[in-house]
Design an enzyme around this catalytic site. Structure first.
Site, PDB file in Angstrom:
ATOM      1  N   GLU A   1       0.847  -1.177   0.000  1.00 27.55           N
ATOM      2  CA  GLU A   1       0.000   0.000   0.000  1.00 27.55           C
ATOM      3  C   GLU A   1       0.889   1.235   0.000  1.00 27.55           C
ATOM      4  O   GLU A   1       2.113   1.135   0.109  1.00 27.55           O
ATOM      5  CB  GLU A   1      -0.949  -0.008   1.205  1.00 27.55           C
ATOM      6  CG  GLU A   1      -0.243   0.047   2.545  1.00 27.55           C
ATOM      7  CD  GLU A   1      -1.194  -0.176   3.740  1.00 27.55           C
ATOM      8  OE1 GLU A   1      -2.192  -0.906   3.581  1.00 27.55           O
ATOM      9  OE2 GLU A   1      -0.918   0.364   4.808  1.00 27.55           O
TER      10      GLU A   1
ATOM     11  N   HIS B   1      -4.116   3.302   8.167  1.00 29.23           N
ATOM     12  CA  HIS B   1      -2.868   2.835   8.764  1.00 29.23           C
ATOM     13  C   HIS B   1      -1.924   4.003   9.021  1.00 29.23           C
ATOM     14  O   HIS B   1      -1.824   4.916   8.195  1.00 29.23           O
ATOM     15  CB  HIS B   1      -2.157   1.852   7.821  1.00 29.23           C
ATOM     16  CG  HIS B   1      -2.789   0.510   7.798  1.00 29.23           C
ATOM     17  ND1 HIS B   1      -2.670  -0.331   6.716  1.00 29.23           N
ATOM     18  CD2 HIS B   1      -3.527  -0.151   8.711  1.00 29.23           C
ATOM     19  CE1 HIS B   1      -3.325  -1.452   6.970  1.00 29.23           C
ATOM     20  NE2 HIS B   1      -3.847  -1.362   8.168  1.00 29.23           N
TER      21      HIS B   1
END
Lengths: 288, 384, 288, 384
Positions: free
Chosen positions: A209, A247
């Site tokens: 990511e 995150h």
């Protein structure tokens, strides 16, 4: 063979009496994980789902043979718990806890390194070797034993892809969540190096990511020396710069950490990068 | 948490790092008064947390107090990247000999803090790193020992500092480390650190980002968090308060999912099919019905949202709870826009049942669902 | 042979441009010590008594070959200077500086240990191997090369005893001041172990004082395995408890650290403990 | 620097360690008022920095406020080991179930801090260490990593703490470590840490010694240093101010030397020959004439001093400078007592010459000189 955990992994749950700790102890036991003891300071002498609880890891180890722990301790105390596990001589510590200060993460990972202890996470769903050991919070039933190794910075997205794989007939050797924080223990390269030596693993799925350059570094490594086929999905192609996407580690800082950069690097390294999660299994069919 | 330049400079000052003479102002009158006190040409700097302030016209110079007031009246109330400027920092204009870069941040791969100095300050340091990598001097900080004085001296020596300035520069760098340690900073940066014509080293700009995860041990930032709030709109503030990871974008498809990676991928799928996400919202792991309800409430308070795409993959999250949250939200806040729900995993059957009984279709594949959401959004947009 | 320093010792003076640093650089040069470079941050490019001055130890070492340093840096900066010396790869660092905070001493000595660097001091007059190398601030002329090793917690009292020995015809192999602080690098036992392996040294003089239990520990070690004769003087028999007698380390805490305890332990270990400093040489005449 | 119990307790409180309810008082009236506020039996504790306060009658209990005032009037103004009591700490009397010992100090041999706990608190810990060594639990603190929570838990578990008290006790021990770190303490100690009948852990006493060498980084103790001054007499205060190591003793032979070990040995020699030293005074290395002058001034302001023995071994210290200081002092302050000077080493000849010209004899041997000083002192004492 698999990596990191197997049916010889004997587990201590640190923070076993908390809501999460207790809940996942039950699920791990149900999956067949050998949870031999739990630790919650001040709660020594109790039991959680039949697992005896101790005040300290040292004490737990004096009564039980264990080589790994999983940590559900709240963030402010997580570093302490990790250091306790390292000090007691565990070989593998999986840190589920989210929101650990980065300074704490840096220190605990450094101490682990100096003591040759493997840290998975923090902010990870954990690691699972299907049919042998689930050391984490992932739903066990979506995994099936097989030849694909999975390494991922994400939780749910991993389940998405793993269940896709399972449905498509691709089982997994080990599925490892390395964690969504900026500073983590085992990273892509470490995990790839483990999969190199695992004969059971025929191909690896890498789920990345935005944020940082772990994927770019992994790409360099793959290009240089990784010999098994790798398929990848990178989340966050549409993420704006400067914003944390859930995150702590998922943030594009200035021009660094974009999905484009990662995809480019991986493609250049010969990795099969897909646009949609479901395409991973399609691509693996072509490769294997 | 990002600090404003003036807040970071207050901390720098407390640690003994030289900063330009100056003060914060929120009216042109104040700005004029400060310029008068300074008694020489001043810089007027918009206080915003977004980058690229200089290029966006957020930094201007004035020769006289009157000019300062004039410029302040232009800057105050104007917008940079959509953020309204409420304060300017008025500072003495420095006589620049050269500009350096000093910073400490986290190096993810090394899993360490890294101190970085460069003789090319005053410009985008990433650009310097690309074009002149040899002019970026790095040092990884030992996680147990910390950053030592001699290490700072070794570093600043490499960018050519000598004599008294070698000691002062090393001291500044060590102080940046002390700030990192004391406040759990994830970035502290002086760009540029200016060497003035009279050979002084002054921090002309200041950036300081505190690790959000460490704020629990820094009650001293409670007030700062309030001022930071000004950079957020109502929805963002509410999401922060509720502990939901929410990032607003400029599209019209509201998105909710569980798990950061999954939500990011959901956004990507929507884009891939030609849609425009209105936001990123992660309800997190193991959310309860109330949480889904709150998430919907936040998303739907955004008037741009024409359709909501909910993507749930039940692991520790229960599909039935999510379904319940959706139904409750629909009843309470009278949802006017279509919902596209993808829901698989833990308690999938129960969740589906709840939704289907309420007349909401549930899909299996996130790709399919994304495609459907985009189609609906486009149709509505076309109708309008 | 001697211990720690000899004519191969090549020295960097850290803090060379200060009053003390400059003064003792001159005296060391006059004695014949190979002072090859000096370091004072911000004063690089200067010279002190003909010795080139650098900003950093690393820089000095890039121009000169050196294996030891002596530190005259003020107490608040001494730890930094020691860590710099360790980091640059020196083998021996003599810390003259007095009044170093105990926390700093603990940390710098720990880092030295982990890097196999010998630290002498802090708060030491240094170490001298007569006719070869004086790495310290002691008056060189009172020493004469010979067979006696001296280990001392004190400065002037050592000169008292050393000049007595010299006058009585007993030369010295090496005379080592271990420092008057509570926490020091090389201690009595470390030094005794070095003298064991030094064939030149036929007997050792140990000069102790009140505070701590270094003399008792040394006595245990001597009793257990030290084979050369040892004579000792312990200062502070009349010191009251709870008062620091000049040295940070010279304090009787509660019932610990008395001269009686040390004298008793040393006598029990077969050490010749004298009542007056001048008796040391008389005693050595009987022994050797 | 030693802190008074009440000062140490203020710091304990700030760090969240439970202490008894109470306040400091310097009059019986205040004491009564505090006892009234507490509303139950109180302990009245003399605030002194010397040890053995309990045995010397410095801790008493009172059932009523009146009794508290009565006891305070006895304690205030009285002396413990020659120190006048100016303050008492009035605290609630605790219902003791048992008494523990918690402390952190420096272990010289290990070159580390050491945390010590024992289930035998409330008594001299050194005595416990001798009689019941197995009941002393020690842990050496890693100098780079510091003292961790789990290490504290391991320790307190070994002395039988369980359940909630295990966590609280470990937390107290960790807080003691934080105090050591923050304030450069060389000793921090709770003896006893009381477990009350209602199962609380309370620091009944508090000892805290700050490393004098680290005071430069603790400006917060400047005020504390003043209160500490009360334990010193005028001469001791002056010596501290001048940076001279001075310890007053009860004999009549004033002693000055250069170097701590040499001065201690000088005291020993004087005692050995039957004399009684009046003090320890080290002028330090490389002292100048002024320093010797100040040293003599301090020593001679002690009326007990009948003779002064100066023992100089010139290394970095110059004999001629010391001689000059002696002559200057003699001229300025009109020294009435005989001087015995032993002087050898650097610039010995010049020094001797200066003194001999002024009619002062100089000896070679410290043993001889000590003997001479004792003879003179005894003669004068005999005459008186």
């Amino acid at each position: 063979m698999a990596i990191l955990v197997n049916n010889k992994t004997r587990v201590i749950v640190q923070g076993i009496t908390g809501t999460q700790g207790s809940f996942h102890t039950k699920l791990m036991l149900e999956y067949g994980t050998k949870v031999v003891a739990g630790v919650t300071p001040g709660k020594g002498g109790q039991e959680t789902h039949g697992v005896p609880v101790y005040d300290t890891v040292k004490e737990a180890l004096s009564e039980h043979d264990a080589n790994a722990s999983i940590i559900f301790v709240p963030a402010p105390f997580a570093k302490d718990a990790v250091l306790e596990g390292i000090n007691a001589g565990l070989e593998l510590i999986v840190v589920i806890t989210e929101h650990i200060p980065i300074k704490d993460a840096i220190q605990m990972i450094e101490v682990a390194k100096r003591n040759n202890v493997n840290i998975v996470g923090p902010n990870t769903p954990g690691v699972i070797t299907p049919n042998e050991c689930k050391l984490g919070i992932m739903p066990g039933h979506i995994f099936k034993r097989g030849e694909i190794g999975i390494i991922s910075r994400s939780g749910t997205l991993t389940y998405e892809i793993a269940s896709n794989l399972t449905r498509a007939g691709f089982g997994q050797s080990t599925c490892l969540g390395i964690g969504g924080d900026p500073v983590i223990g085992i990273n892509f390269i470490d995990a790839l190096q483990m999969f190199v030596n695992d004969d059971e693993t025929k191909a690896v799925v890498l789920i990345g990511e935005i944020g940082g350059d772990a994927e770019e570094k992994a790409a360099e490594y793959i290009k240089r020396e990784f010999t098994k086929p790798v398929a990848a999905f990178i989340a966050g192609r549409t993420a704006p710069p400067g914003k944390r996407m859930g995150h702590a580690g998922a943030i594009i800082s200035g021009r660094a950490g974009t999905a484009e950069s990662k995809i480019k690097a991986l493609k250049r390294a010969g990795v099969y990068v897909v646009e949609k999660p479901k395409e991973i299994s399609e691509r693996l069919k072509e490769i294997l | 948490m990002k600090l404003y330049e003036y807040q970071a400079k207050e901390i720098f000052k407390k640690f003994g790092i030289s900063i330009p003479r100056g003060q914060i102002a929120d009216t042109p009158e104040e700005c004029k008064k400060i310029a008068e006190e300074i008694g020489k040409p001043v810089a007027i700097k918009a206080q915003v947390l977004v980058g690229g302030r200089g290029k966006a016209g957020g930094i201007k110079f004035a020769e006289t107090p009157e000019e300062a007031a004039e410029i302040a009246s232009q800057i105050l109330g104007s917008q940079i990247k959509g953020i309204k400027i409420e304060k300017v920092l008025v500072e003495e204009k420095l006589e620049i000999e050269n500009e350096l870069y000093f910073g400490i941040t986290v190096d993810r791969s090394a899993r360490k803090y890294v101190a970085i100095v460069s003789s090319r300050g005053g410009v985008d340091i990433e650009e310097v790193a690309e074009k002149y990598p040899e002019e970026i001097i790095k040092h990884y900080v030992d996680p147990l020992l910390g950053f030592q004085g001699f290490e700072a001296r070794d570093l600043v020596k490499k960018i050519g500092l000598k004599g008294r300035n070698l000691i002062i520069a090393a001291d500044i760098l060590n102080k940046l480390w002390k700030i990192v340690e004391k406040y759990d900073a994830e970035l502290v940066e002086i760009n540029p650190l200016i060497k003035t014509k009279d050979d002084k080293l002054i921090a002309a700009d200041a950036r300081l980002i505190i690790d959000d995860n460490a704020l629990f041990r820094h009650p001293e930032f409670e007030k700062t968090m309030e001022t930071e709030g000004k950079e957020f709109n109502e929805r963002e503030l509410k999401a922060r308060k509720e502990g939901l990871a929410y990032v607003e974008l400029d599209g019209n498809i509201g998105i909710i999912g569980n798990g950061a990676g999954l939500v990011m991928a959901t956004l990507d799928m929507v884009s891939l099919y030609g849609g425009k996400p209105a936001n990123f919202l992660d309800v997190g792991g193991g959310a309860d019905p109330k949480r889904m309800e709150t998430a919907l409430e936040i998303i739907l308070s955004n008037p741009r949202v024409k359709v909501v795409f909910i993507n749930i993959l039940g692991g520790i999250t229960r599909c039935d709870w999510m379904a319940k949250g959706i139904i409750e939200a629909r009843e309470r806040i009278k949802i006017q826009v279509p919902l596209v729900v993808r829901m698989v995993g833990t308690m999938e059957e129960a969740g589906r049942k709840i939704l289907q009984e309420a007349g909401i279709d549930v899909l299996d594949s996130m790709e399919e669902a994304a495609k459907r959401a985009v189609e609906i959004a486009n149709r509505i947009a076309g109708d309008e």
